[in-house]
Write a protein that holds these residues in place. Structure first.
Motif, short mmCIF file in Angstrom:
data_model
loop_
_atom_site.label_atom_id
_atom_site.label_comp_id
_atom_site.label_asym_id
_atom_site.label_seq_id
_atom_site.Cartn_x
_atom_site.Cartn_y
_atom_site.Cartn_z
N ILE A 148 0.84 -1.21 0.00
CA ILE A 148 0.00 0.00 0.00
C ILE A 148 0.87 1.26 0.00
CG2 ILE A 148 -1.72 1.32 1.28
CD1 ILE A 148 -2.91 -1.32 2.24
N THR A 149 1.89 1.28 0.87
CA THR A 149 2.76 2.45 0.90
C THR A 149 3.64 2.53 -0.34
OG1 THR A 149 4.40 1.19 2.17
CG2 THR A 149 2.84 2.54 3.41
N THR A 150 3.83 1.40 -1.02
CA THR A 150 4.65 1.40 -2.24
C THR A 150 3.87 1.99 -3.41
OG1 THR A 150 5.93 -0.52 -1.51
CG2 THR A 150 5.91 -0.03 -3.87
N TYR A 151 2.68 1.46 -3.67
CA TYR A 151 1.98 1.92 -4.87
C TYR A 151 1.36 3.29 -4.69
CZ TYR A 151 -3.02 1.08 -3.73
OH TYR A 151 -4.29 1.14 -3.22
N TRP A 152 0.98 3.67 -3.45
CA TRP A 152 0.45 5.02 -3.26
C TRP A 152 1.55 6.07 -3.18
CZ3 TRP A 152 -3.60 7.21 -4.74
CH2 TRP A 152 -4.84 6.54 -4.76
N SER A 153 2.81 5.61 -3.17
CA SER A 153 3.92 6.57 -3.27
C SER A 153 4.25 6.90 -4.71
CB SER A 153 5.18 5.99 -2.59
OG SER A 153 4.98 5.81 -1.21
N SER A 154 3.55 6.28 -5.65
CA SER A 154 3.87 6.47 -7.07
C SER A 154 3.30 7.75 -7.65
CB SER A 154 3.36 5.27 -7.89
OG SER A 154 1.95 5.18 -7.82
N VAL A 155 2.45 8.45 -6.92
CA VAL A 155 1.89 9.71 -7.38
C VAL A 155 2.17 10.78 -6.33
CG1 VAL A 155 0.09 8.72 -8.85
CG2 VAL A 155 -0.37 9.06 -6.42
N PRO A 156 2.30 12.04 -6.73
CA PRO A 156 2.63 13.10 -5.76
C PRO A 156 1.47 13.42 -4.84
CG PRO A 156 2.32 14.03 -7.96
CD PRO A 156 2.26 12.55 -8.12
N MET A 157 1.45 12.79 -3.69
CA MET A 157 0.42 12.98 -2.68
C MET A 157 1.11 13.28 -1.34
SD MET A 157 -2.65 12.20 -4.14
CE MET A 157 -3.75 11.30 -3.07
N LEU A 395 5.75 -12.46 -2.21
CA LEU A 395 4.46 -12.12 -2.81
C LEU A 395 4.10 -10.66 -2.66
CD1 LEU A 395 2.37 -15.28 -1.83
CD2 LEU A 395 3.78 -14.87 -3.84
N GLY A 396 4.98 -9.88 -2.02
CA GLY A 396 4.70 -8.45 -1.89
C GLY A 396 4.61 -7.76 -3.24
N ARG A 397 5.48 -8.14 -4.17
CA ARG A 397 5.47 -7.49 -5.48
C ARG A 397 4.22 -7.82 -6.29
NH1 ARG A 397 8.87 -4.73 -8.73
NH2 ARG A 397 8.42 -4.83 -10.94
N PRO A 398 3.79 -9.10 -6.39
CA PRO A 398 2.53 -9.36 -7.11
C PRO A 398 1.35 -8.60 -6.53
CG PRO A 398 3.72 -11.40 -6.78
CD PRO A 398 4.45 -10.36 -5.99
N ALA A 399 1.28 -8.50 -5.21
CA ALA A 399 0.18 -7.75 -4.59
C ALA A 399 0.28 -6.28 -4.94
CB ALA A 399 0.21 -7.95 -3.07
N THR A 400 1.50 -5.72 -4.91
CA THR A 400 1.69 -4.31 -5.27
C THR A 400 1.30 -4.06 -6.72
OG1 THR A 400 3.56 -4.23 -3.72
CG2 THR A 400 3.36 -2.41 -5.29
N GLU A 401 1.68 -5.00 -7.59
CA GLU A 401 1.37 -4.86 -9.01
C GLU A 401 -0.15 -4.81 -9.23
OE1 GLU A 401 2.84 -4.38 -12.92
OE2 GLU A 401 3.89 -4.47 -11.01
N ASP A 402 -0.88 -5.66 -8.53
CA ASP A 402 -2.33 -5.67 -8.67
C ASP A 402 -2.95 -4.36 -8.21
OD1 ASP A 402 -2.26 -8.19 -9.69
OD2 ASP A 402 -2.82 -9.20 -7.83
N PHE A 403 -2.50 -3.88 -7.06
CA PHE A 403 -3.00 -2.60 -6.56
C PHE A 403 -2.69 -1.48 -7.55
CE2 PHE A 403 -2.72 -4.35 -2.08
CZ PHE A 403 -4.06 -4.21 -1.80
N PHE A 404 -1.45 -1.47 -8.05
CA PHE A 404 -0.99 -0.39 -8.92
C PHE A 404 -1.80 -0.33 -10.21
CE2 PHE A 404 1.84 1.06 -12.36
CZ PHE A 404 2.15 2.33 -11.89
N ILE A 405 -2.02 -1.48 -10.84
CA ILE A 405 -2.77 -1.50 -12.10
C ILE A 405 -4.18 -1.00 -11.88
CG2 ILE A 405 -3.72 -3.00 -13.90
CD1 ILE A 405 -0.72 -2.47 -14.13
N LYS A 406 -4.81 -1.46 -10.82
CA LYS A 406 -6.21 -1.10 -10.61
C LYS A 406 -6.38 0.36 -10.18
CE LYS A 406 -10.39 -2.42 -8.14
NZ LYS A 406 -11.04 -3.36 -7.21
N SER A 407 -5.55 0.81 -9.25
CA SER A 407 -5.79 2.14 -8.65
C SER A 407 -5.01 3.26 -9.31
CB SER A 407 -5.43 2.09 -7.15
OG SER A 407 -6.26 1.20 -6.46
N ILE A 408 -3.80 3.00 -9.81
CA ILE A 408 -2.99 4.07 -10.38
C ILE A 408 -3.09 4.09 -11.91
CG2 ILE A 408 -0.70 5.09 -10.53
CD1 ILE A 408 -1.97 5.15 -7.73
N ARG A 409 -2.86 2.95 -12.56
CA ARG A 409 -3.02 2.95 -14.01
C ARG A 409 -4.49 3.12 -14.40
NH1 ARG A 409 1.42 2.01 -17.12
NH2 ARG A 409 0.07 3.17 -18.55
#
Length: 539
Positions: A148-157, A395-409
């Motif tokens: 969660i902290t990884t993929y939500w760090s991908s945008v300036p928030m 499995l942290g990376r697969p979970a991050t990838e799923d979150f990232f595609i759905k919420s950021i991309r």
């Protein structure tokens, strides 16, 4: 007990058996090298996703435009409107970093990953002071790969800066807790104060620390004047913000969030209280535990909650465990209370979960040397904890990838998406001068490099510069030359309908260009952007 560790997990267990720290952990250089490696891992992972993000949230564009206007004119607002939704510390940091030469696009990609990654240092310090060096390093390592902290760090928030301030505040409290120097306590107060002008949830953390300080006052370790000084320091930054609001708006508590809640007719209706609580406890989003690999969330929850429970039940660390439990359940509660759900609201509670995991992982289970009758249970527990650690890191990376595609991309087609971005950049590169009206929100101001006017009210709080029902009058009055719209259909008529404009206005608009962005993931759809010049015949 000043100068001495208060928690027996650091040295010996309750039967007096030695739980010695590994010799390498006694070497400061070794710990620093490991911590630096953990920081590098956290930063690289977050930067990777930041550079893969094509579009940002509308909050992100607000932060960037607010920072730019602060940097250029010391004005905290957009399109001439004083701002009263997002708190100012993150834009102030962006403006300062830009002042020292960092470009806006660099800041957009680096600021949140950097702030978020820096959390590993105070997390380590807090874990070390609470539960020992092994626990501190384990907590920092878990945080480095947490999705969660990884993929939500991908945008300036503001989440990264906010979490960093909370971690620094917790570190100050932990250092005072162990060593008794009040300077650390007042440092904690200052960090909490800064957090309250970063995100409103800073006051929730102030409540958590307030409970801890009252407990220490009850035990006689603090006097009331110490708590009063702490409160004054913590409240000073937000008091200054209230003064700004009073001067600007005539009301100290002016906030768009209040209007947002009042106008949200679906508040509490989309999800029941039980469903919200379930998602909150499971650190879930709209589809809890459905993101790719199911095992990852269970491992994180078992280690985090298990460690907090373990620390709370252990007599010597009960206070620390209770503090972490309050941190999790109080600071993250907007996920439960707000009218829409997003695991982004749990971002500032995740360091506490990582510290809980560190408390559990910091116990040298193989070194406990249980009595003969307990060796099976001890071995099984060790095997279980090792398995959970492997699940986290593999499995942290697969979970991050799923979150990232759905919420950021998934943002790639939001409000015109990449098509709108290319249209606005084209306008900027072509040097098209004159006022621009748009329904693209603050993204238009960011990509144009200057403030664009709002077509209609934006997000329930930003007033309309150009009203749809008085389009011709407002265009004439504001001397608007260009109109930028978006749609999910290729026709200009679709864009006008989506913008709630009369189709008869098309006769007075010259279409300068159309941009199309095809779907690049299963979560996206086609989106189109249109740039019109408003001809004199329509004025």
């Amino acid at each position: 007990m000043k100068g001495k560790a208060e928690i027996v997990l650091n040295s010996r267990d309750r039967r007096g058996r030695g739980l010695t720290v590994a010799p390498c952990l006694e070497n400061k250089a070794f710990c620093l090298v490991v911590l630096a490696a953990i920081f590098a891992l956290a930063l690289v992972r977050r930067l990777e996703y930041a550079h893969r993000a094509e579009m940002f949230t509308y909050d992100s564009y607000y932060y960037l435009v607010l920072a730019r206007n602060l940097r250029d004119s010391l004005f905290y607002g957009v399109a001439g409107h004083p701002h009263f939704k997002f708190l100012p510390l993150y834009p102030i940091f962006l403006a300062i970093m830009n002042l020292f030469g960092m470009g806006w696009e660099t800041l957009a990609r680096w600021s949140n990953p950097l702030f978020s990654s820096l959390c590993v240092f105070p997390i380590y310090m807090t874990g070390r002071e609470f539960f020992g060096k092994r626990a501190g390093l384990a907590a920092a390592g878990v945080y480095a790969v947490e999705p969660i902290t990884t993929y939500w760090s991908s945008v300036p928030m503001s989440e990264g800066l906010f979490a960093l301030l909370l971690c620094l505040a917790a570190m100050g409290l932990a250092l005072w807790w162990r060593w008794g120097k009040r300077a650390w306590l007042y440092l904690s107060a200052f960090m909490i104060g800064l957090s309250t002008v970063t995100r409103w949830e800073g006051f929730l953390f102030l409540v958590v620390v307030g409970f801890a300080l009252l407990a220490f006052w009850f035990k006689g370790r603090l006097r009331l004047e110490h708590i009063l000084v702490f409160a004054l320091i913590a409240l000073l930054p937000f008091t200054l913000y209230l003064v700004r609001n009073q001067v600007t708006f005539g009301s100290p508590l002016k906030s768009a969030y209040l209007s947002e809640v009042k106008q949200a007719e679906f508040l509490g209706q989309a999800y029941s209280a039980g469903e919200r609580l379930r998602r909150y406890l499971l650190f879930g989003d709209l589809d809890p535990l459905e993101h790719g690999t199911r095992l990852y969330p269970y491992a994180f929850l078992l280690l985090g909650y298990g460690g907090i429970a373990y620390a709370t039940l252990h007599r010597s660390s009960r206070g620390k465990g209770a503090f972490l439990a309050l941190w999790v359940f109080v600071v993250g509660q907007l996920h439960f209370l707000w009218y829409f759900l997003s695991n982004r609201f749990l971002f500032p509670a995740i360091p506490a979960m990582c510290l809980g995991a560190g408390a559990l992982l910091g116990v040298p289970w193989p070194a406990l040397k249980p009595e003969k009758r307990g060796w099976v249970l001890s071995s099984l527990l060790t095997l279980f904890i090792v398995s959970m650690v492997l699940v986290l890191f593999l499995l942290g990376r697969p979970a991050t990838e799923d979150f990232f595609i759905k919420s950021i991309r998934g943002l790639d087609d939001d409000t015109g998406g990449m098509a709108a971005r290319e249209a606005l950049i084209w306008m900027r590169d072509q040097g098209l001068e004159g006022e621009v009206a748009t329904n693209l929100g603050p993204a238009a101001s960011y990509y144009l490099g200057r403030d664009a006017l709002f077509l209609g009210e934006w997000q329930l709080f930003e007033p309309a510069d150009v009203r749809q029902e008085n389009f011709l009058h407002d265009v004439e009055e504001r001397n608007v030359r260009y109109l930028v719209l978006y749609a999910w259909d290729p026709s200009p008529e679709a864009a006008l309908r989506l913008a709630a404009l009369d189709l008869a206005l098309l006769s007075g608009l010259e279409l300068l260009g159309t941009w199309h962005s095809p779907p690049n993931h299963w979560v996206n759809r086609d989106c189109y952007a249109f740039v019109f010049e408003i001809t004199s015949s329509s004025r």
